[in-house]
Write an enzyme that holds these catalytic residues in place. Sequence first.
Site, short mmCIF file in Angstrom:
data_model
loop_
_atom_site.label_atom_id
_atom_site.label_comp_id
_atom_site.label_asym_id
_atom_site.label_seq_id
_atom_site.Cartn_x
_atom_site.Cartn_y
_atom_site.Cartn_z
N LYS A 168 33.80 53.95 -2.40
CA LYS A 168 33.31 52.74 -3.05
C LYS A 168 32.24 52.04 -2.21
CE LYS A 168 35.67 52.91 -6.86
NZ LYS A 168 34.97 53.07 -8.17
N VAL A 193 43.13 44.32 -10.12
CA VAL A 193 43.23 44.25 -11.57
C VAL A 193 44.27 45.30 -11.97
CG1 VAL A 193 42.03 44.50 -13.77
CG2 VAL A 193 40.81 43.58 -11.79
N ASP A 214 34.55 60.25 -20.90
CA ASP A 214 35.86 60.21 -20.24
C ASP A 214 36.49 61.59 -20.33
OD1 ASP A 214 38.66 59.36 -19.48
OD2 ASP A 214 37.75 57.38 -19.67
N ASP A 222 34.31 66.15 -17.46
CA ASP A 222 35.00 66.22 -16.17
C ASP A 222 34.00 65.78 -15.12
OD1 ASP A 222 36.35 66.77 -13.86
OD2 ASP A 222 36.46 68.94 -14.16
N ARG A 228 39.88 53.61 -21.41
CA ARG A 228 40.93 52.61 -21.24
C ARG A 228 40.59 51.75 -20.01
NH1 ARG A 228 45.86 56.54 -19.06
NH2 ARG A 228 45.02 56.90 -16.96
N GLY A 229 41.46 50.81 -19.70
CA GLY A 229 41.31 49.99 -18.50
C GLY A 229 40.04 49.16 -18.52
N ILE A 230 39.47 48.96 -17.33
CA ILE A 230 38.26 48.15 -17.20
C ILE A 230 37.12 48.76 -18.01
CG2 ILE A 230 36.48 47.36 -15.59
CD1 ILE A 230 38.69 47.10 -13.47
N TYR A 256 39.19 56.33 -0.69
CA TYR A 256 38.81 55.44 -1.80
C TYR A 256 37.83 54.38 -1.33
CZ TYR A 256 39.23 52.03 -5.56
OH TYR A 256 38.96 51.16 -6.58
N GLY A 294 38.52 42.84 -7.49
CA GLY A 294 39.71 42.77 -6.65
C GLY A 294 40.86 43.46 -7.35
#
Length: 253
Positions: free
Chosen positions: A163, A192, A46, A67, A25-27, A159, A190
Amino acid sequence: MSGEGVIAGYGRLDGRRAVVTGGARGIGGRIAATLAAEGARVAILDRLAEEGERAAEQIGGLFVEVDLADAADAERATEEAVAKLGGIDILVNCAGIFSKTELVDLTIAEWDLLFAVNTRAMLTTMQVAARTMIPQRSGRIVNLASMAAKKGGACEAAYAASKAAVVALTRAVALEWGQHGITANSICPGYVLTEMGADTRTPELVAGWAALSPLGRLGTVDDVAAVARFLSLPESGYLTGQAINVTGGMVTH
């Protein structure tokens, strides 16, 4: 998801084999669909089994449950995906987790979990991919970092640091494996609006974020997927070691 529509494809990735982590899902889901629309056969990795199976079915790909916090399972799942695809040409590491904790309250367990999923898992998947990419002397690696990698973020120390490590790791890969015809780049999105971090958002925060962009809006999953697609195409063959901002001008370095 905001920004989604019909994906136009031109067959520029026909015959290519792609692995996308976090593609349920998502990006990550949008990147998986975009690569598939260009003709790639896509394997989604996933932890969300039901959503991952559904996403893979929708794009004619395959799904492997994993996982990514477990290094051994990350290696096992990536090897399984590569074997089922019959090889790998494109690796997109999109899976990630987010936490918002004041620095004085940040625990070692929380720090270690974010680095395990956001950074260490990328090392594992890239090492598996390299076993195929190096002998075939070609490959595209795209790692999702974040705007936070470049500007930090209050209450986002783990986080942001994880990154930033993604950006540094990706640059190291570009320098080491470029001699084998492999490119490696990171994307720094940025704001989202995806499922990640949804429990920490308020309408006021969202409005404030949009106001930070010269374009006056937040990013969409399509904005990020378009860059991932370009980095996977032959046309991007001389682009490597970069951390590309998709921030609507919020970050320009």
